[in-house]
Enzyme design. Structure first.
Site, PDB file in Angstrom:
ATOM      1  N   TYR A  98      57.114  37.445   5.359  1.00 41.66           N
ATOM      2  CA  TYR A  98      57.805  36.351   4.648  1.00 41.66           C
ATOM      3  C   TYR A  98      58.771  35.701   5.631  1.00 41.66           C
ATOM      4  O   TYR A  98      59.499  36.397   6.352  1.00 41.66           O
ATOM      5  CB  TYR A  98      58.576  36.903   3.455  1.00 41.66           C
ATOM      6  CG  TYR A  98      59.435  35.895   2.722  1.00 41.66           C
ATOM      7  CD1 TYR A  98      60.832  35.977   2.761  1.00 41.66           C
ATOM      8  CD2 TYR A  98      58.868  34.854   1.981  1.00 41.66           C
ATOM      9  CE1 TYR A  98      61.631  35.051   2.091  1.00 41.66           C
ATOM     10  CE2 TYR A  98      59.664  33.929   1.301  1.00 41.66           C
ATOM     11  CZ  TYR A  98      61.046  34.038   1.369  1.00 41.66           C
ATOM     12  OH  TYR A  98      61.828  33.114   0.693  1.00 41.66           O
ATOM     13  N   ASP A 115      60.364  36.408  14.117  1.00 44.23           N
ATOM     14  CA  ASP A 115      61.277  36.147  13.007  1.00 44.23           C
ATOM     15  C   ASP A 115      62.095  37.414  12.773  1.00 44.23           C
ATOM     16  O   ASP A 115      61.617  38.370  12.169  1.00 44.23           O
ATOM     17  CB  ASP A 115      60.506  35.748  11.747  1.00 44.23           C
ATOM     18  CG  ASP A 115      61.458  35.498  10.582  1.00 44.23           C
ATOM     19  OD1 ASP A 115      60.981  35.091   9.510  1.00 44.23           O
ATOM     20  OD2 ASP A 115      62.674  35.729  10.741  1.00 44.23           O
ATOM     21  N   LYS A 165      71.283  36.487   8.206  1.00 48.63           N
ATOM     22  CA  LYS A 165      71.892  37.689   7.612  1.00 48.63           C
ATOM     23  C   LYS A 165      73.076  38.235   8.421  1.00 48.63           C
ATOM     24  O   LYS A 165      74.171  37.689   8.350  1.00 48.63           O
ATOM     25  CB  LYS A 165      70.797  38.732   7.389  1.00 48.63           C
ATOM     26  CG  LYS A 165      69.711  38.226   6.392  1.00 48.63           C
ATOM     27  CD  LYS A 165      68.634  39.240   6.150  1.00 48.63           C
ATOM     28  CE  LYS A 165      67.444  38.637   5.439  1.00 48.63           C
ATOM     29  NZ  LYS A 165      67.514  38.720   3.983  1.00 48.63           N
TER      30      LYS A 165
HETATM   31  P1  KE4 Z   1      66.859  33.085   3.705  1.00 49.49           P
HETATM   32  O1  KE4 Z   1      66.414  31.635   3.561  1.00 49.49           O
HETATM   33  O2  KE4 Z   1      66.651  33.876   2.426  1.00 49.49           O
HETATM   34  O3  KE4 Z   1      68.249  33.226   4.269  1.00 49.49           O
HETATM   35  O4  KE4 Z   1      65.908  33.750   4.821  1.00 49.49           O
HETATM   36  C1  KE4 Z   1      64.504  33.705   4.647  1.00 49.49           C
HETATM   37  C2  KE4 Z   1      63.889  34.841   5.445  1.00 49.49           C
HETATM   38  C3  KE4 Z   1      63.241  34.541   6.635  1.00 49.49           C
HETATM   39  N1  KE4 Z   1      62.687  35.515   7.393  1.00 49.49           N
HETATM   40  C4  KE4 Z   1      62.749  36.813   7.010  1.00 49.49           C
HETATM   41  C5  KE4 Z   1      62.114  37.860   7.879  1.00 49.49           C
HETATM   42  C6  KE4 Z   1      63.404  37.178   5.798  1.00 49.49           C
HETATM   43  O5  KE4 Z   1      63.441  38.481   5.420  1.00 49.49           O
HETATM   44  C7  KE4 Z   1      63.983  36.174   5.003  1.00 49.49           C
HETATM   45  C8  KE4 Z   1      64.661  36.469   3.674  1.00 49.49           C
HETATM   46  N2  KE4 Z   1      64.615  37.817   3.239  1.00 49.49           N
HETATM   47  C9  KE4 Z   1      64.671  38.028   1.820  1.00 49.49           C
HETATM   48  C10 KE4 Z   1      64.525  39.547   1.569  1.00 49.49           C
HETATM   49  N3  KE4 Z   1      63.171  39.907   1.474  1.00 49.49           N
HETATM   50  C11 KE4 Z   1      65.907  37.459   1.189  1.00 49.49           C
HETATM   51  C12 KE4 Z   1      66.152  37.900  -0.233  1.00 49.49           C
HETATM   52  C13 KE4 Z   1      65.817  36.805  -1.217  1.00 49.49           C
HETATM   53  O6  KE4 Z   1      64.812  36.083  -1.039  1.00 49.49           O
HETATM   54  O7  KE4 Z   1      66.594  36.706  -2.192  1.00 49.49           O
END
Ligand code: KE4
Length: 428
Positions: free
Chosen positions: A144, A238, A266
């Site tokens: 993801y 990523d 994060k």
């Molecule tokens: P954000 O847009 O949520 O800050 O980041 C997207 C993203 C991009 N790349 C990786 C590897 C990620 O894990 C994420 C976001 N992670 C999720 C947890 N699986 C955020 C939690 C959520 O979607 O509420």
């Protein structure tokens, strides 16, 4: 444990916010039950609005490596707020955080800050397309990378490598340049390079955390690097989740494979909204205003968010061995959980990388998303609910990753293992 206030709060929230949440995973849909509405956090704990206290193994999905309300980060944010919230003009804090990020990640000469991981990845892909002049990209099923259109892709029919939209609202035209490969399967990547001679980049979570925790094999990543080099394709790591969680020097320091672009998020925001993407100077030079690839953001490099990220990275720099300690605790947690599961005849696959840990209710090792999908999600849901009742807050999906913070003590780990023993005994 009473959760009546969360029940009422969830009812109210659903009247005004789709699903009652501002990010879908928080709704507990895959585990059932009522999401806990949180009143506050303190160190390793979160406290819900009914006053129930939990050891937090989610930590806002990764950012809080020093736990909740860390003193240095809180002080830095309060200090920054006193000078103003946002200027839409450059500040030295952005340069200072950029200096820290580039010093930690050998592959990053220059970096651009944005406000989320999604924004970082979306921008990195546009940059890769602009730098190479190519349109196609390769991603892996189970990884993801945020919710930008060209990445919301599911496997197409049969052996087709080109994907289809995985969400309504994403036109097929927006995903026709996205090819899908299988994680840890280099032949599937070679097929993508056969099907397209126009691949701008391959994007991968080098330590996947969004299908559960599934690290890529080193040999696979080395082969991936070689394939990208052979084809003039950029390799994007990523590390929005794994960055500063698996290693403070990036997956490149663990795997020996150097990416062309890294995306981060994060931890580098210390709990505030920050994303980033960076890479070699010649690639980053393509980015506006230096180069023609456009990218922008009102709150990019926000000084309060920079202050939080700076405080977090300064702490990591001052305590470089902290990741070893966190790794030891994460490994102890999952090894203890596996031992307790075996005691009750439950099959559990476990793994950890730095402060990240994962477990699958599965009798076979998990190497890719298809493997992960064979896990017993009903058992996971029972475990999740049982641990909540015991006062332990785990990620509310089998396909997520858990986190240890510096506030998570050895004693808490041992108590968590004992609680897992009791819960396994009840759900087997
Ligand atoms: P954000 O847009 O949520 O800050 O980041 C997207 C993203 C991009 N790349 C990786 C590897 C990620 O894990 C994420 C976001 N992670 C999720 C947890 N699986 C955020 C939690 C959520 O979607 O509420």
């Amino acid at each position: 444990m009473s959760i009546e206030k969360s029940v009422k709060a969830f009812e109210e929230a659903q009247k005004l916010i789709p699903g009652g949440v501002n990010s879908p995973v928080r709704a507990f849909a895959s585990v059932g039950g009522i999401p806990r509405f949180i009143a506050s956090g303190e160190g390793a704990y979160i406290i819900d609005i009914d006053g129930n206290k939990y050891v937090d193994y989610v930590q806002s999905w990764g950012p809080l490596i020093f736990g909740h309300r860390n003193e240095e980060i809180e002080t830095a944010v309060i200090e920054a707020v006193k000078h103003g919230l946002s200027f839409g003009a450059p500040t030295e804090a952005e340069t200072e955080l950029a200096s820290m990020v580039t010093n930690f990640f050998e592959s990053i000469d220059k970096v651009r800050f944005v406000s989320s991981g999604t924004e970082a990845v979306m921008s990195a892909i546009r940059l890769a397309r602009g730098f190479t002049g190519r349109d196609d990209i390769v991603k892996f099923t189970g990884c993801y990378h945020g919710h930008s259109d060209s990445l919301l892709v599911q496997a197409g029919s049969g052996a087709a490598t080109f994907g289809n939209p995985s969400s309504p609202g994403v036109p097929a035209d927006f995903t026709k340049h996205t090819l899908l490969a299988t994680y840890n399967d280099i032949e599937s990547v070679k097929k993508c390079f056969t099907d397209s001679k126009d691949i701008a980049c391959v994007i991968i979570e080098p330590i996947a955390g969004n299908m559960g925790l599934v690290p890529a094999d080193k040999e696979f990543l080395a082969e991936l690097r070689r394939l990208c080099d052979e084809n003039g394709t950029l390799l994007i790591f990523d590390e929005v989740m794994s960055g500063f969680r698996a290693s403070i020097f990036g997956a490149e320091s663990i795997t020996g494979v150097k990416p062309d672009i890294v995306t981060l998020g994060k931890v580098i925001g210390g709990g505030m909204p920050v994303g980033a993407f960076g890479g070699r100077s010649e690639i980053m030079a393509k980015l506006s205003p230096e180069g023609p690839v456009y990218q922008a953001g009102t709150l990019s490099g926000n000084p309060v968010a920079m202050a939080a990220g700076l405080a977090a990275l300064k702490k990591l720099k001052a305590h470089a061995r902290v990741m070893d300690v966190l790794h030891g605790r994460a490994a102890r947690l999952v090894d203890g959980m596996k031992e307790m599961a075996q005691k009750h005849g439950i099959s559990l696959q476990v793994d950890s990388r730095g402060s990240m840990f994962g477990f699958f209710f599965n009798d076979k090792p998990v190497k890719n998303f298809a493997d992960a999908l064979t896990s017993d999600t009903v058992m996971f849901a029972k475990f999740h609910a049982g641990m909540l009742d015991e006062g332990y807050y785990f990620a509310c999906s089998q396909f997520e990753t858990g986190f240890i913070s510096t506030a998570t003590t050895d004693a808490m780990i041992e108590e968590t293992i004992k609680a897992a023993d009791r819960v396994f005994g009840r759900i087997k």
